[in-house]
Design an enzyme around this catalytic site. Structure first.
Site, PDB file in Angstrom:
ATOM      1  N   CYS A  48       0.969  -1.246   0.152  1.00 21.43           N
ATOM      2  CA  CYS A  48       0.009  -0.096   0.033  1.00 21.43           C
ATOM      3  C   CYS A  48       0.769   1.281   0.012  1.00 21.43           C
ATOM      4  O   CYS A  48       2.211   1.172   0.370  1.00 21.43           O
ATOM      5  CB  CYS A  48      -1.020  -0.079   1.210  1.00 21.43           C
ATOM      6  SG  CYS A  48      -2.025   1.445   1.334  1.00 21.43           S
TER       7      CYS A  48
ATOM      8  N   ASP B 146       0.358   3.826   1.778  1.00 21.72           N
ATOM      9  CA  ASP B 146       0.205   4.358   2.818  1.00 21.72           C
ATOM     10  C   ASP B 146       1.765   4.641   3.642  1.00 21.72           C
ATOM     11  O   ASP B 146       2.621   3.937   3.558  1.00 21.72           O
ATOM     12  CB  ASP B 146      -0.573   3.419   3.942  1.00 21.72           C
ATOM     13  CG  ASP B 146      -1.015   3.934   5.390  1.00 21.72           C
ATOM     14  OD1 ASP B 146       0.023   4.453   5.837  1.00 21.72           O
ATOM     15  OD2 ASP B 146      -2.199   4.125   5.806  1.00 21.72           O
TER      16      ASP B 146
ATOM     17  N   ARG C  13       2.879   4.601   6.472  1.00 24.33           N
ATOM     18  CA  ARG C  13       3.075   3.718   7.685  1.00 24.33           C
ATOM     19  C   ARG C  13       3.635   2.304   7.263  1.00 24.33           C
ATOM     20  O   ARG C  13       4.104   1.644   8.312  1.00 24.33           O
ATOM     21  CB  ARG C  13       1.852   3.750   8.479  1.00 24.33           C
ATOM     22  CG  ARG C  13       1.425   5.080   8.859  1.00 24.33           C
ATOM     23  CD  ARG C  13       0.012   4.700   9.657  1.00 24.33           C
ATOM     24  NE  ARG C  13      -1.007   4.526   8.848  1.00 24.33           N
ATOM     25  CZ  ARG C  13      -2.169   4.136   8.827  1.00 24.33           C
ATOM     26  NH1 ARG C  13      -2.510   4.421  10.412  1.00 24.33           N
ATOM     27  NH2 ARG C  13      -3.054   4.013   8.100  1.00 24.33           N
TER      28      ARG C  13
ATOM     29  N   HIS D 285      -2.825  -4.072   5.166  1.00 25.85           N
ATOM     30  CA  HIS D 285      -2.597  -3.565   6.724  1.00 25.85           C
ATOM     31  C   HIS D 285      -3.939  -3.136   7.199  1.00 25.85           C
ATOM     32  O   HIS D 285      -4.752  -2.784   6.236  1.00 25.85           O
ATOM     33  CB  HIS D 285      -1.445  -2.492   6.634  1.00 25.85           C
ATOM     34  CG  HIS D 285      -1.972  -1.367   5.786  1.00 25.85           C
ATOM     35  ND1 HIS D 285      -2.564  -0.197   6.355  1.00 25.85           N
ATOM     36  CD2 HIS D 285      -2.062  -0.791   4.504  1.00 25.85           C
ATOM     37  CE1 HIS D 285      -2.777   0.853   5.617  1.00 25.85           C
ATOM     38  NE2 HIS D 285      -2.339   0.549   4.426  1.00 25.85           N
TER      39      HIS D 285
ATOM     40  N   CYS E 273      -6.530   0.668   6.777  1.00 26.64           N
ATOM     41  CA  CYS E 273      -6.189   1.007   5.465  1.00 26.64           C
ATOM     42  C   CYS E 273      -7.329   2.127   4.870  1.00 26.64           C
ATOM     43  O   CYS E 273      -8.591   1.716   4.783  1.00 26.64           O
ATOM     44  CB  CYS E 273      -6.127  -0.060   4.448  1.00 26.64           C
ATOM     45  SG  CYS E 273      -5.895   0.239   2.721  1.00 26.64           S
TER      46      CYS E 273
END
Length: 220
Positions: free
Chosen positions: A42, A44, A46, A103, A106
Site C-alpha cells: 500500500c 500508506d 506507515r 494492513h 487502510c
C-alpha cells in the site's frame, strides 16, 4: 522544509553506509538488480516494505498503490502500471515469490466500505478500489451483523485474497505457479498490534507468523 532536511540527512547516512563503509553491495547493484521477491504493498506512509522487512537495497522489487490492489488481467485501456510491473518482475527478473501485503487501518479499503462513488469520472480512488468489490460484497453478505470497524478489517483481509486471485488471471503468472517456479503469498500487517499475519490457503484463514510483542492474536 524541515522534512526535506530530514530526508537529505537520511540520504547522507545511507550514502555513508553503502558508499562509504562497505561498497560491496552497490558494486553489484550498479550493474543490475536481481531481486527474488516482488512485493505489492500500500502507498500508506506507515507501511514501507523495506522498513518493515528490514531488508537491503536490491532485495525487493516493490509496487505500491492505494490499498495494495492487483487488477485482473486485461489488455484494454492504455495505462497498466501495476500490470507492467508484475510482467517485468515475473518475465524479466524471474522473481520466485510475489507477496501482497495489506494492513490494518487502510484508508483505501475504508473508502471502499464507505461506498465512495466510483461512477464519478474524477474519483480516481473510488474507481481504483472498486477492484476489491468482491471482497466488500463478501463481507456485507457474511458479516452484516458486525460493526463497521470489524467489517473494514475483514475487507482488508479479503481484499488481499482478491489480489492473489487476480494475480492468477495473468497467464505468465499462472504458468510459473503451475510449474512450481513462483509462489504467491498474502501478508497482513496489523499496525495496532505490531504483528504480521500470512494467508494459509489450506484453512482459508490468516495466521500469525510474527506475533504481537505482548500477545499472540490470530486475525480472523
Amino acid at each position: 522544509m524541515k522534512d526535506i532536511e530530514k530526508f537529505i540527512g537520511g540520504f547522507r547516512r545511507f550514502q555513508h553506509k553503502y558508499f562509504g563503509e562497505d561498497t560491496r553491495l552497490f558494486e553489484s547493484l550498479k550493474r543490475r538488480q536481481k531481486p527474488k521477491t516482488l512485493l505489492i504493498g500500500c502507498s500508506d506512509s506507515r507501511v514501507d516494505p523495506a522498513i518493515l522487512t528490514d531488508c537491503d537495497p536490491g532485495d525487493l522489487f516493490v509496487v505500491r498503490n492505494v490499498a495494495n490492489l492487483v487488477p485482473p488481467f486485461e489488455t484494454g485501456g492504455q495505462y497498466h502500471g501495476v500490470s507492467a510491473a508484475i510482467e517485468y518482475a515475473v518475465k524479466s527478473l524471474k522473481v520466485r515469490q510475489i507477496v501482497v501485503m495489506g494492513h490494518s487501518a487502510c484508508g483505501g479499503i475504508g473508502a471502499l466500505m464507505a461506498g465512495d462513488d466510483a461512477s464519478n469520472e474524477t474519483d480516481f480512488i473510488g474507481s481504483w478500489v472498486s477492484i476489491a468489490n468482491p471482497a466488500k460484497q463478501q463481507v456485507l453478505a457474511e458479516l452484516d451483523y458486525k460493526s463497521p470497524e470489524a467489517q473494514v478489517r475483514a475487507c482488508e483481509l479479503a481484499a488481499i485474497i482478491v489480489s492473489l486471485d487476480n494475480l492468477m488471471s495473468f497467464p505468465f503468472v499462472a504458468e510459473r505457479v503451475a510449474a512450481g517456479e513462483l509462489a504467491l503469498i498474502g501478508w497482513y500487517f496489523d499496525i495496532q498490534q505490531g504483528a504480521l499475519f500470512q494467508f494459509n490457503p489450506d484453512v482459508n484463514a490468516f495466521e500469525a507468523v510474527v506475533e504481537a510483542p505482548d500477545n499472540g492474536v490470530t486475525a480472523e
